[in-house]
Design a protein around this motif. Structure first.
Motif, mmCIF file in Angstrom:
data_model
loop_
_atom_site.group_PDB
_atom_site.id
_atom_site.type_symbol
_atom_site.label_atom_id
_atom_site.label_comp_id
_atom_site.label_asym_id
_atom_site.label_seq_id
_atom_site.Cartn_x
_atom_site.Cartn_y
_atom_site.Cartn_z
ATOM 1 N N ARG A 1 0.831 -1.179 0.000
ATOM 2 C CA ARG A 1 0.000 0.000 0.000
ATOM 3 C C ARG A 1 0.873 1.238 0.000
ATOM 4 N N PRO A 2 0.394 2.353 -0.556
ATOM 5 C CA PRO A 2 1.216 3.562 -0.578
ATOM 6 C C PRO A 2 1.541 4.029 0.832
ATOM 7 N N GLU A 3 2.741 4.476 1.025
ATOM 8 C CA GLU A 3 3.185 4.919 2.341
ATOM 9 C C GLU A 3 4.032 6.170 2.163
ATOM 10 N N GLY A 4 3.514 7.337 2.497
ATOM 11 C CA GLY A 4 4.285 8.575 2.378
ATOM 12 C C GLY A 4 4.495 8.967 0.935
ATOM 13 N N ASN A 5 5.566 8.512 0.359
ATOM 14 C CA ASN A 5 5.889 8.779 -1.039
ATOM 15 C C ASN A 5 4.996 7.903 -1.919
ATOM 16 N N PRO A 6 4.209 8.513 -2.841
ATOM 17 C CA PRO A 6 3.289 7.708 -3.647
ATOM 18 C C PRO A 6 3.985 6.713 -4.572
ATOM 19 N N ASN A 7 5.292 6.872 -4.795
ATOM 20 C CA ASN A 7 6.021 5.954 -5.663
ATOM 21 C C ASN A 7 6.683 4.814 -4.889
ATOM 22 N N HIS A 8 6.527 4.796 -3.573
ATOM 23 C CA HIS A 8 7.127 3.756 -2.761
ATOM 24 C C HIS A 8 6.048 2.987 -2.024
ATOM 25 N N PHE A 9 6.293 1.696 -1.836
ATOM 26 C CA PHE A 9 5.353 0.839 -1.131
ATOM 27 C C PHE A 9 6.057 0.191 0.038
ATOM 28 N N ARG A 10 5.324 -0.037 1.093
ATOM 29 C CA ARG A 10 5.854 -0.717 2.259
ATOM 30 C C ARG A 10 5.076 -2.013 2.434
ATOM 31 N N ILE A 11 5.796 -3.094 2.569
ATOM 32 C CA ILE A 11 5.176 -4.395 2.776
ATOM 33 C C ILE A 11 5.662 -4.936 4.105
ATOM 34 N N ILE A 12 4.734 -5.444 4.884
ATOM 35 C CA ILE A 12 5.087 -6.010 6.178
ATOM 36 C C ILE A 12 4.831 -7.510 6.124
ATOM 37 N N LEU A 13 5.864 -8.289 6.370
ATOM 38 C CA LEU A 13 5.755 -9.748 6.421
ATOM 39 C C LEU A 13 5.984 -10.177 7.850
ATOM 40 N N VAL A 14 5.130 -11.033 8.339
ATOM 41 C CA VAL A 14 5.268 -11.530 9.704
ATOM 42 C C VAL A 14 5.359 -13.049 9.637
ATOM 43 N N PHE A 15 6.380 -13.594 10.262
ATOM 44 C CA PHE A 15 6.477 -15.046 10.361
ATOM 45 C C PHE A 15 6.957 -15.413 11.749
ATOM 46 N N CYS A 16 6.556 -16.567 12.185
ATOM 47 C CA CYS A 16 6.853 -17.032 13.534
ATOM 48 C C CYS A 16 7.544 -18.384 13.460
ATOM 49 N N THR A 17 8.507 -18.580 14.324
ATOM 50 C CA THR A 17 9.154 -19.886 14.422
ATOM 51 C C THR A 17 9.221 -20.261 15.902
ATOM 52 N N PRO A 18 8.929 -21.480 16.221
ATOM 53 C CA PRO A 18 9.033 -21.896 17.638
ATOM 54 C C PRO A 18 10.495 -21.904 18.066
ATOM 55 N N GLU A 19 10.772 -21.349 19.225
ATOM 56 C CA GLU A 19 12.148 -21.223 19.703
ATOM 57 C C GLU A 19 12.824 -22.576 19.923
ATOM 58 N N ASN A 20 12.093 -23.544 20.370
ATOM 59 C CA ASN A 20 12.711 -24.814 20.713
ATOM 60 C C ASN A 20 13.006 -25.706 19.510
ATOM 61 N N ARG A 21 12.716 -25.249 18.316
ATOM 62 C CA ARG A 21 12.945 -26.058 17.113
ATOM 63 C C ARG A 21 14.314 -25.797 16.469
ATOM 64 N N PHE A 22 14.958 -24.714 16.835
ATOM 65 C CA PHE A 22 16.204 -24.342 16.183
ATOM 66 C C PHE A 22 17.333 -24.237 17.193
ATOM 67 N N ALA A 23 18.510 -24.464 16.696
ATOM 68 C CA ALA A 23 19.690 -24.372 17.562
ATOM 69 C C ALA A 23 19.903 -22.923 17.982
ATOM 70 N N ALA A 24 20.414 -22.729 19.177
ATOM 71 C CA ALA A 24 20.623 -21.385 19.719
ATOM 72 C C ALA A 24 21.590 -20.571 18.852
ATOM 73 N N TRP A 25 22.568 -21.246 18.237
ATOM 74 C CA TRP A 25 23.545 -20.525 17.419
ATOM 75 C C TRP A 25 22.903 -19.904 16.174
ATOM 76 N N ALA A 26 21.718 -20.430 15.725
ATOM 77 C CA ALA A 26 21.078 -19.926 14.510
ATOM 78 C C ALA A 26 20.224 -18.681 14.759
ATOM 79 N N THR A 27 19.855 -18.444 15.992
ATOM 80 C CA THR A 27 18.950 -17.331 16.313
ATOM 81 C C THR A 27 19.451 -15.978 15.801
ATOM 82 N N PRO A 28 20.714 -15.599 15.977
ATOM 83 C CA PRO A 28 21.173 -14.289 15.481
ATOM 84 C C PRO A 28 21.092 -14.167 13.949
ATOM 85 N N LEU A 29 21.066 -15.288 13.252
ATOM 86 C CA LEU A 29 21.010 -15.243 11.791
ATOM 87 C C LEU A 29 19.635 -14.805 11.281
ATOM 88 N N TYR A 30 18.589 -15.017 12.064
ATOM 89 C CA TYR A 30 17.240 -14.666 11.622
ATOM 90 C C TYR A 30 17.117 -13.179 11.329
#
Length: 153
Positions: A1-30
């Motif tokens: 949707r237009p946001e401020g500048n009519p020639n620019h668009f802002r898209i918001i993506l939301v995703f969730c991952t369960p904390e206990n499924r991934f190794a602790a070392w991978a968390t900073p990479l997200y």
């Protein structure tokens, strides 16, 4: 949707991952991955080519609609099967003096896309009509045509 500048668009993506499924070392990479995705989509969506494509798309189609069906379906230039056939002298120069009600679709509804296509064929024009736009079905009294084709007829 237009946001401020009519020639620019802002898209918001939301995703969730369960904390206990991934190794602790991978968390900073997200956050790094999310930042890379953000930069890539911003670069693509706000590029000159994408803006030109949006301008072209806005000018590509015309949405047509018909209003007021208080007296029934619109008239169509040909004799119908029923007794409701009308003679209209104003259409004589075009060879369109006999008119009848446009038949309903199989679902019992009027369809402007079908009506307009058949009406233009009757006038000797080829016009392709669509009853969907961007994957969405339009209401029965609307249709879409290529702007260039509409301007020709």
């Amino acid at each position: 949707r237009p946001e401020g500048n009519p020639n620019h668009f802002r898209i918001i993506l939301v995703f969730c991952t369960p904390e206990n499924r991934f190794a602790a070392w991978a968390t900073p990479l997200y956050s790094k991955i999310a930042e890379m995705v953000h930069k890539a989509k911003s670069r693509v969506l706000n590029s000159c080519a994408w803006q030109e494509m949006r301008r072209t798309d806005a000018e590509l189609y015309t949405v047509l609609s018909m209003r007021s069906f208080n007296r029934g379906p619109p008239m169509f230039p040909e004799a119908g099967d029923d007794s409701e056939t009308f003679r209209i002298a104003a259409g004589k120069s075009l060879g369109l003096t006999t008119w009848s009600r446009f038949p309903q679709t199989d679902r019992g509804r009027f369809c402007l896309a079908d009506y307009l296509c058949r009406f233009m064929q009757k006038l000797g024009h080829k016009l392709t009509t669509y009853s969907t736009l961007d994957g969405r079905t339009l209401v029965s009294y609307q249709c879409v045509v290529l702007r260039e084709d509409w301007e020709k007829v």
